[in-house]
Write a protein that holds these residues in place. Structure first.
Motif, short mmCIF file in Angstrom:
data_model
loop_
_atom_site.label_atom_id
_atom_site.label_comp_id
_atom_site.label_asym_id
_atom_site.label_seq_id
_atom_site.Cartn_x
_atom_site.Cartn_y
_atom_site.Cartn_z
N LEU A 171 1.30 -3.21 4.45
CA LEU A 171 0.83 -1.85 4.21
C LEU A 171 -0.27 -1.48 5.23
CD1 LEU A 171 0.52 0.81 2.74
CD2 LEU A 171 -0.69 -0.36 0.91
N ASN A 172 -1.15 -2.43 5.52
CA ASN A 172 -2.22 -2.14 6.50
C ASN A 172 -1.63 -1.76 7.86
OD1 ASN A 172 -4.44 -2.45 4.83
ND2 ASN A 172 -4.49 -4.67 5.12
N GLU A 173 -0.53 -2.40 8.23
CA GLU A 173 0.13 -2.05 9.52
C GLU A 173 0.61 -0.59 9.48
OE1 GLU A 173 3.37 -4.80 10.13
OE2 GLU A 173 1.99 -6.53 10.11
N LYS A 174 1.18 -0.18 8.33
CA LYS A 174 1.68 1.20 8.21
C LYS A 174 0.53 2.20 8.26
CE LYS A 174 5.34 -0.33 5.08
NZ LYS A 174 5.87 -0.25 3.72
N ILE A 175 -0.58 1.82 7.60
CA ILE A 175 -1.75 2.72 7.56
C ILE A 175 -2.29 2.93 8.98
CG2 ILE A 175 -4.16 2.89 6.76
CD1 ILE A 175 -3.22 1.31 4.22
N LEU A 176 -2.38 1.83 9.73
CA LEU A 176 -2.89 1.94 11.11
C LEU A 176 -1.92 2.74 11.97
CD1 LEU A 176 -4.30 -1.66 11.75
CD2 LEU A 176 -5.60 0.47 11.44
N ASP A 177 -0.64 2.47 11.78
CA ASP A 177 0.38 3.15 12.57
C ASP A 177 0.30 4.67 12.39
OD1 ASP A 177 2.71 2.99 14.21
OD2 ASP A 177 3.87 3.60 12.44
N LYS A 178 0.02 5.11 11.16
CA LYS A 178 -0.07 6.56 10.87
C LYS A 178 -1.49 7.08 10.98
CE LYS A 178 4.27 7.33 9.47
NZ LYS A 178 5.20 8.25 10.08
N LYS A 179 -2.40 6.21 11.47
CA LYS A 179 -3.81 6.59 11.65
C LYS A 179 -4.42 7.17 10.35
CE LYS A 179 -3.49 7.44 16.63
NZ LYS A 179 -2.38 6.52 16.76
N LEU A 180 -4.16 6.47 9.27
CA LEU A 180 -4.66 6.94 7.97
C LEU A 180 -5.82 6.09 7.45
CD1 LEU A 180 -1.20 7.68 6.28
CD2 LEU A 180 -3.05 9.34 6.60
N GLU A 181 -6.38 5.26 8.33
CA GLU A 181 -7.37 4.28 7.83
C GLU A 181 -8.65 4.91 7.27
OE1 GLU A 181 -6.06 4.46 10.81
OE2 GLU A 181 -7.49 4.12 12.42
N ASN A 182 -8.91 6.18 7.61
CA ASN A 182 -10.10 6.83 7.04
C ASN A 182 -9.86 7.30 5.61
OD1 ASN A 182 -11.48 6.48 9.38
ND2 ASN A 182 -10.85 8.46 10.23
N ARG A 183 -8.62 7.41 5.24
CA ARG A 183 -8.29 7.92 3.90
C ARG A 183 -7.66 6.88 2.99
NH1 ARG A 183 -4.17 11.85 4.21
NH2 ARG A 183 -4.24 11.51 1.98
N VAL A 184 -7.01 5.88 3.58
CA VAL A 184 -6.26 4.92 2.75
C VAL A 184 -6.78 3.51 3.02
CG1 VAL A 184 -3.98 4.10 2.07
CG2 VAL A 184 -4.23 6.40 3.02
N THR A 185 -7.22 2.84 1.97
CA THR A 185 -7.69 1.46 2.12
C THR A 185 -6.93 0.57 1.15
OG1 THR A 185 -9.46 1.95 0.57
CG2 THR A 185 -10.04 2.02 2.89
N THR A 186 -6.93 -0.72 1.44
CA THR A 186 -6.26 -1.67 0.53
C THR A 186 -7.28 -2.67 0.01
OG1 THR A 186 -5.66 -3.21 2.29
CG2 THR A 186 -4.07 -1.47 1.79
N GLU A 187 -7.03 -3.15 -1.19
CA GLU A 187 -7.89 -4.19 -1.78
C GLU A 187 -6.99 -5.20 -2.47
OE1 GLU A 187 -10.87 -2.45 -4.33
OE2 GLU A 187 -11.60 -1.15 -2.73
N CYS A 188 -7.25 -6.48 -2.17
CA CYS A 188 -6.47 -7.53 -2.79
C CYS A 188 -7.15 -7.91 -4.11
CB CYS A 188 -6.39 -8.73 -1.85
SG CYS A 188 -5.25 -9.95 -2.48
N ARG A 189 -6.56 -7.53 -5.19
CA ARG A 189 -7.15 -7.85 -6.49
C ARG A 189 -6.10 -7.72 -7.60
NH1 ARG A 189 -11.64 -6.20 -7.12
NH2 ARG A 189 -12.29 -4.92 -5.37
N SER A 190 -6.47 -8.24 -8.77
CA SER A 190 -5.56 -8.18 -9.92
C SER A 190 -5.70 -6.86 -10.66
CB SER A 190 -5.86 -9.33 -10.88
OG SER A 190 -5.13 -9.14 -12.07
N MET A 191 -4.58 -6.34 -11.13
CA MET A 191 -4.62 -5.13 -11.96
C MET A 191 -5.20 -5.42 -13.33
SD MET A 191 -0.65 -4.54 -13.11
CE MET A 191 0.12 -4.60 -11.50
N LEU A 192 -5.40 -6.70 -13.64
CA LEU A 192 -5.96 -7.07 -14.94
C LEU A 192 -7.46 -6.86 -14.98
CD1 LEU A 192 -4.05 -10.43 -15.55
CD2 LEU A 192 -3.42 -8.15 -16.33
N GLU A 193 -8.08 -6.83 -13.81
CA GLU A 193 -9.54 -6.62 -13.76
C GLU A 193 -9.88 -5.66 -12.64
OE1 GLU A 193 -12.21 -9.98 -13.93
OE2 GLU A 193 -10.65 -11.06 -15.07
N LEU A 194 -10.15 -4.44 -13.01
CA LEU A 194 -10.42 -3.42 -11.99
C LEU A 194 -11.92 -3.10 -12.04
CD1 LEU A 194 -7.24 -1.21 -12.54
CD2 LEU A 194 -7.64 -2.94 -10.78
#
Ligand code: SAM
Length: 253
Positions: free
Chosen positions: A76-99
């Motif tokens: 997903l990070n590759e796609k975000i960079l490719d579309k130059k969306l890094e100022n609006r879209v970020t990723t976080e590696c974490r469990s949906m059980l603890e937000l």
């Protein structure tokens, strides 16, 4: 490589890790008003981010996409960079059980083909805390389309996902847990076959060959083949259904 790594390797190059389409993501988005440049959106269980990119291209706020698998987030990070969306879209590696976000942090919670991992009821209950009152939740969830169904499909799905239920019961659960149901619609067959099962079936033989037909891998591929076969034979009885709902203003329920 253990089986989990093989499964991740198998799914990481797919456009999506579950049934869906850009069109249906956009259709769900149409029910959500009040989004602006300042909106905060969380995409839970984003996988390699097919729906994240659709959300990014059709909204103007900030999106955080979370998943527990770093390999998917790298894609997903590759796609975000490719579309130059890094100022609006970020990723976080974490469990949906603890937000670990503050109360009322988001205007929109999105979970396409992923809430089953925490459970429909628990997801609705736990995630409500981070959603603003009046904010929206959009989730897709496997649901029965009829009141009765053949025993074979009933047994298969209740064994694989005990929370599968009818649309009216799912909507009642949404309402009982502090949300106002806004809309729901059934994902069409193309979301399952063309966008999910067929690409999996097409990749299977080469993948088995790559790992020398390892026994546990063969079982994993066979389980996918059985699931696709169940879908093809019983598709009039169940589907993913998109549910869109709004968090009620009264928290004391
Ligand atoms: N939303 C994506 C899509 O539709 O293509 C992915 C759907 S896939 C069926 C479910 C996703 O949930 C996977 O990417 C998986 O890694 C993620 N997942 C499963 N359990 C999770 C957990 N406890 N916390 C965070 N992500 C999880």
């Amino acid at each position: 490589m253990d089986l989990l790594d093989l499964m991740i390797d198998f799914h990481k190059d797919a456009l999506r890790q579950g049934p869906g389409s850009d069109q249906e993501t956009k259709r769900a988005l149409m029910f959500i008003d009040n989004l602006s440049d300042n909106s905060k959106i969380i995409d839970i269980g984003c996988g390699t981010g097919a729906q994240t990119m659709t959300l990014a291209e059709n909204t103007s706020g900030k999106i955080v996409a979370i998943d527990m698998l770093p390999v998917f987030l790298e894609k997903l990070n590759e796609k975000i960079l490719d579309k130059k969306l890094e100022n609006r879209v970020t990723t976080e590696c974490r469990s949906m059980l603890e937000l670990p976000y503050p109360d009322n942090a988001f205007d929109l919670i999105w979970a396409e083909g992923s809430i089953y991992n925490i459970g429909f009821i628990k997801g609705l209950q736990d995630w409500k805390r981070i959603l603003k009152a009046g904010g929206y939740i959009a989730v897709s969830e496997i649901s029965w389309l009829t009141d009765t169904r053949p025993q074979e499909v009933e047994k298969y799905w209740t064994q694989n996902y005990a929370e599968i239920d009818t649309i009216s019961n799912k909507i009642a659960v949404i309402e009982a847990n502090g949300y106002t149901p806004v809309a729901h619609f059934v994902l069409p067959e193309s979301c399952w076959i063309e966008n999910y099962y067929q690409p999996i079936l097409d990749r299977s033989e080469d993948f088995l060959k790559k790992y020398d037909y390892a026994e546990d891998l063969k079982q994993f591929i066979e389980a996918g083949r059985i699931e696709a076969d169940i879908y093809k034979r019983f598709k009039e009885y169940y589907s993913y259904v998109f549910y869109i709902a709004k968090k009620k203003y009264d928290h004391n329920i």
